[in-house]
Each structure stands twice: as structure tokens, then as C-alpha cells.
Design a protein around this motif. Sequence first.
Motif, PDB file in Angstrom:
ATOM      1  N   LYS A 225     -33.261 -33.494  17.781  1.00  0.00           N
ATOM      2  CA  LYS A 225     -32.805 -35.096  17.635  1.00  0.00           C
ATOM      3  C   LYS A 225     -32.032 -34.672  19.392  1.00  0.00           C
ATOM      4  CE  LYS A 225     -32.626 -36.422  13.702  1.00  0.00           C
ATOM      5  NZ  LYS A 225     -33.269 -37.436  13.548  1.00  0.00           N
ATOM      6  N   LYS A 226     -32.890 -33.409  19.720  1.00  0.00           N
ATOM      7  CA  LYS A 226     -31.911 -33.456  21.220  1.00  0.00           C
ATOM      8  C   LYS A 226     -32.870 -34.524  22.327  1.00  0.00           C
ATOM      9  CE  LYS A 226     -30.511 -30.077  24.628  1.00  0.00           C
ATOM     10  NZ  LYS A 226     -29.492 -28.994  25.199  1.00  0.00           N
ATOM     11  N   HIS A 227     -32.336 -34.886  23.654  1.00  0.00           N
ATOM     12  CA  HIS A 227     -32.855 -35.651  24.057  1.00  0.00           C
ATOM     13  C   HIS A 227     -33.165 -34.672  25.557  1.00  0.00           C
ATOM     14  CE1 HIS A 227     -34.761 -38.469  21.671  1.00  0.00           C
ATOM     15  NE2 HIS A 227     -32.676 -39.243  21.206  1.00  0.00           N
ATOM     16  N   PRO A 228     -34.372 -34.342  25.897  1.00  0.00           N
ATOM     17  CA  PRO A 228     -33.729 -32.986  27.311  1.00  0.00           C
ATOM     18  C   PRO A 228     -34.241 -34.385  28.220  1.00  0.00           C
ATOM     19  CG  PRO A 228     -36.272 -32.927  26.388  1.00  0.00           C
ATOM     20  CD  PRO A 228     -35.977 -34.323  24.947  1.00  0.00           C
ATOM     21  N   HIS A 229     -33.594 -33.197  29.763  1.00  0.00           N
ATOM     22  CA  HIS A 229     -33.579 -34.211  30.997  1.00  0.00           C
ATOM     23  C   HIS A 229     -34.751 -34.330  31.231  1.00  0.00           C
ATOM     24  CE1 HIS A 229     -28.672 -33.308  30.993  1.00  0.00           C
ATOM     25  NE2 HIS A 229     -29.235 -31.711  30.913  1.00  0.00           N
ATOM     26  N   ALA A 230     -34.554 -36.128  32.201  1.00  0.00           N
ATOM     27  CA  ALA A 230     -35.627 -36.349  32.668  1.00  0.00           C
ATOM     28  C   ALA A 230     -35.221 -37.285  33.670  1.00  0.00           C
ATOM     29  CB  ALA A 230     -36.938 -36.906  31.767  1.00  0.00           C
ATOM     30  N   ALA A 231     -36.775 -37.514  34.946  1.00  0.00           N
ATOM     31  CA  ALA A 231     -36.155 -38.259  35.916  1.00  0.00           C
ATOM     32  C   ALA A 231     -37.025 -39.747  35.286  1.00  0.00           C
ATOM     33  CB  ALA A 231     -36.463 -38.103  37.140  1.00  0.00           C
ATOM     34  N   ARG A 232     -37.025 -40.735  36.326  1.00  0.00           N
ATOM     35  CA  ARG A 232     -37.904 -41.447  36.001  1.00  0.00           C
ATOM     36  C   ARG A 232     -39.209 -41.843  35.511  1.00  0.00           C
ATOM     37  NH1 ARG A 232     -40.744 -46.285  39.596  1.00  0.00           N
ATOM     38  NH2 ARG A 232     -40.073 -48.252  37.999  1.00  0.00           N
ATOM     39  N   PHE A 233     -39.832 -40.122  34.603  1.00  0.00           N
ATOM     40  CA  PHE A 233     -41.213 -40.533  34.498  1.00  0.00           C
ATOM     41  C   PHE A 233     -40.908 -38.679  33.720  1.00  0.00           C
ATOM     42  CE2 PHE A 233     -43.064 -43.025  37.386  1.00  0.00           C
ATOM     43  CZ  PHE A 233     -43.068 -44.850  36.387  1.00  0.00           C
ATOM     44  N   ASN A 234     -40.895 -38.463  32.630  1.00  0.00           N
ATOM     45  CA  ASN A 234     -41.239 -37.311  31.481  1.00  0.00           C
ATOM     46  C   ASN A 234     -41.576 -36.020  31.900  1.00  0.00           C
ATOM     47  OD1 ASN A 234     -42.363 -38.143  29.635  1.00  0.00           O
ATOM     48  ND2 ASN A 234     -40.576 -39.187  28.601  1.00  0.00           N
ATOM     49  N   ALA A 235     -42.384 -35.287  31.660  1.00  0.00           N
ATOM     50  CA  ALA A 235     -43.449 -34.784  31.245  1.00  0.00           C
ATOM     51  C   ALA A 235     -44.709 -35.576  31.270  1.00  0.00           C
ATOM     52  CB  ALA A 235     -43.624 -32.917  31.029  1.00  0.00           C
ATOM     53  N   GLY A 236     -43.935 -35.898  29.613  1.00  0.00           N
ATOM     54  CA  GLY A 236     -45.503 -36.411  28.911  1.00  0.00           C
ATOM     55  C   GLY A 236     -46.359 -37.655  29.536  1.00  0.00           C
TER      56      GLY A 236
END
Length: 347
Positions: A225-236
Motif C-alpha cells: 500500500k505504500k507509494h515510494p518517492h518519485a519526481a515528475r516521472f517515476n522509474a516505470g
Amino acid sequence: MRRAVTLLSTLVLATTLLAAPAAFEPARAQNPQQQDGLNPMGAKPTADSVNEEFLFKQGSKIQGRISIPDGKAANLIQPQGREYQSFREGYLPWIGAAFILGMIAALGGFFLWRGRILTDDTQESGRKILRFNAFERFTHWMTAVCFIILSLSGLNYIFGKRLLMPLIGPEAFGAIAQWAKYSHVYLAWPFMFGVVMMFVVWIKDNIPNRIDWAWIKAGGGFIGKKHPHAARFNAGQKGVFWMVAGFGAAMGVTGLMMLFPFALLDINGMQVMQVIHSLIGIVFIAGILAHIYIGTLGMKGAYDAMGSGEVDLAWARAHHDLWVEQEQAKTASGPQLGRGRHPAPAE
């Protein structure tokens, strides 16, 4: 007298009959098949004919004589042509079905296991932040629409005569295939232009960094359920960006080689370009299917980013918290926030 003539005639006839087998014996010895009754003509018709395998050993292709300026027309057949036909008619349909149907099955299984990814409601839910402006959305949708039509027309090239033609008949299929060919040729240009524009506009936000590795190790929010940190675009999303840039460039180069046949390559090179183009296209389609799934059914609120361009602030903070902080820090008034179409300063 008559008795003498009759006796002499009898002796001549007997001598002739006795000598006849010896006269024909050399011919029978030279043609044993005739002796056995296997070939009444006295010779094997294909014994001295030139076979295809012998010709290929003498050169790389079988050529004939022509009277027109185009020298390529003299090439009647070549070994690589048979290898390409085997790939085109045998392996390619199975590869395409495995990748595309496999991706659809995997996404269906993931949805049954994970369900739709939701964002927890907060006190800021209902407030909007501008994620993509009008030009970014136009570039995205222009490229996306072209890609969908190119994909369908390309899949028709692989599966059309196997799946579609038995259902609608050869005449209707021929008309559809012709228009599919036109669409594939002409929509390739705006697609290539769109890929270049997306690369220019979004390259600065898609450089991989250590935050992306942390996002991957955390499962990107798809696990747990946790959302990791991400900038404008995440790794995916960065992976999708580089897939579009890389595969789009490869599809463009190989497509141009086929749009202008024999400009730089011979027939063998053209066949190689078709193999590369089709294989990359299949993997490309499978990857975009996953992208479409996440942007629509897989994650609530994701479609708004490319729909209206505005996303819920709670959604943005859950999935792209570092980007929200950067946007709010740009100016004293923060990003474009508000209820509906009315902007309001961030708190």
C-alpha cells in the motif's frame, strides 16, 4: 529351282533372326533401365538436368536474362528469400501471439490479484494541479493515435489473412488491407515526428537517478500500500519513455528503409529490415499495452493527467511527491491549484 530359292530364303531369314539379339545387345547394355522396363524411352529424363541445389552451390542466387533496365528483376530466387518466407509464415505469427496474448493474460491476472490502485482520500482531495499542458497532451495523443493505427495495420500484416479474411471474405479483406497499407505508410510520418517531440520535451525529466532505484526496490506502489518517492516521472514511466524513444527510433529507421526500397540496401538487407521491424513492433505493442492498462483501468486518477491535464493534488502527492514539492517551490504562489477550472494558491 523353286526348291533352291525357297531353301536360300529360309537360310537368310534364319541367319537374320539369330543375329538380331547380338546387334541390339550393346544398346541394351548401355541402357539397363530399358532392359528392366523402367524407362521405355531408353534414358532417365532428369539425369542430366540442373537442379536448384547445384545452382546455389555455384552462386548466392539464381538469375535469368532480362531486357529491362532494372537488373534486380533478373534474380529469380535466393536462399535468403526462402529463409525469410519461413520466418514470415512460420515463426512470426507464433512470436506475435505469444508476446501480445501473453501480456494481455499477465495484465488480466495482475488485475485479479491487485485490483485497481486507489489513492487514499485526504483533506486536500478535490484540489487540482496542472500536470501536463496543452502542447504536451497534443504531442502525446497525436503519437498515441498514430501508434494505435500503425499497430492494427501491422498486426493485419501478420494475422489478417489467418483471422480476418475467413470471417469477411477475400474481397472485403483486400480492401481493408489496402487502406491499412495506406494508413501505415502515411501515419508513420506524424508518429516519427511525435516521438522526436516527446523526446525533446520530456528528456530532462526522464534521466535515471538513485530515486528510481529506490522506487523499483519498493515495488513502485504496485506491491503493498505504500507509494515510494518519485519526481515528475517515476522509474516505470521513465522506462516507458526510453522504450518509446528507442523502439520508436528503430521502427522509424527500419520503416524508412522499407518506404524507400533498395535506396541503401539490397534484397537481403530489405528482408533483414522487415524482420527487425516486425519483431520490435511486437514487443513495442506488448509494452504499450501495459502502459495503457496503468493509465486507465489499473490506477484511479492516472488518466486525468493526459485527459484534462489536471490531477487531484492528493493523487499527485501520493505518486509524485517530489515533483509537487518542486512545483510549489518554483514561485511564491505555488502551482496551479483549485477546484475545477478556478485556480487557487496552494496552502
